[in-house]
Design a protein around this motif. Sequence first.
Motif, PDB file in Angstrom:
ATOM      1  N   LYS A  44       0.858  -1.431  -0.068  1.00 17.07           N
ATOM      2  CA  LYS A  44      -0.136   0.257   0.010  1.00 17.07           C
ATOM      3  C   LYS A  44       0.688   1.202   0.038  1.00 17.07           C
ATOM      4  N   VAL A  45       0.533   2.298  -0.690  1.00 22.04           N
ATOM      5  CA  VAL A  45       1.369   3.481  -0.595  1.00 22.04           C
ATOM      6  C   VAL A  45       1.016   4.313   0.317  1.00 22.04           C
ATOM      7  N   LEU A  46       2.301   4.489   1.385  1.00 23.47           N
ATOM      8  CA  LEU A  46       1.914   5.219   2.549  1.00 23.47           C
ATOM      9  C   LEU A  46       2.333   6.672   2.640  1.00 23.47           C
ATOM     10  N   THR A  47       3.351   7.054   1.662  1.00 24.08           N
ATOM     11  CA  THR A  47       3.667   8.525   1.411  1.00 24.08           C
ATOM     12  C   THR A  47       3.786   8.668   0.186  1.00 24.08           C
ATOM     13  N   GLN A  48       3.388   9.987  -0.389  1.00 25.80           N
ATOM     14  CA  GLN A  48       3.621  10.471  -1.856  1.00 25.80           C
ATOM     15  C   GLN A  48       4.260  11.723  -1.697  1.00 25.80           C
ATOM     16  N   PRO A  49       5.323  11.935  -2.678  1.00 25.60           N
ATOM     17  CA  PRO A  49       6.185  13.058  -2.570  1.00 25.60           C
ATOM     18  C   PRO A  49       5.190  14.433  -3.153  1.00 25.60           C
ATOM     19  N   ARG A  50       5.257  15.386  -2.137  1.00 25.25           N
ATOM     20  CA  ARG A  50       4.532  16.669  -2.783  1.00 25.25           C
ATOM     21  C   ARG A  50       5.331  17.829  -2.571  1.00 25.25           C
ATOM     22  N   GLY A  51       5.761  18.301  -3.458  1.00 22.05           N
ATOM     23  CA  GLY A  51       6.676  19.537  -3.375  1.00 22.05           C
ATOM     24  C   GLY A  51       8.017  19.122  -2.391  1.00 22.05           C
ATOM     25  N   THR A  58      -1.095   7.535   5.481  1.00 21.59           N
ATOM     26  CA  THR A  58      -1.655   6.417   6.478  1.00 21.59           C
ATOM     27  C   THR A  58      -1.258   7.072   7.902  1.00 21.59           C
ATOM     28  N   GLN A  59      -1.723   6.333   8.911  1.00 19.55           N
ATOM     29  CA  GLN A  59      -1.811   6.647  10.288  1.00 19.55           C
ATOM     30  C   GLN A  59      -0.379   6.916  10.964  1.00 19.55           C
TER      31      GLN A  59
END
Length: 65
Positions: A44-51, A58-59
């Motif tokens: 499962k994707v836990l983090t996605q890069p943003r800037g 996730t928690q």
Amino acid sequence: MEKFEQIVPQPKSRFLRVKCLDCGTEQIIFGCASTIVRCLVCDKVLTQPRGSKAKIKTQIISVLT
Ligand SMILES: [Zn+2]
């Protein structure tokens, strides 16, 4: 003059202990990850890069400083 390799690239970086919402697996991720981080167990994707920050999807259980 000797050279020493630095393992920690950024002093302000934080590590987060997160829990996968799907399978409950806890893992430690880098709070400023620049790549997608997936759960080690269920992918499962836990983090996605943003800037410059990672968007946590996730928690978060705790922040390691
Ligand atoms: Zn999982």
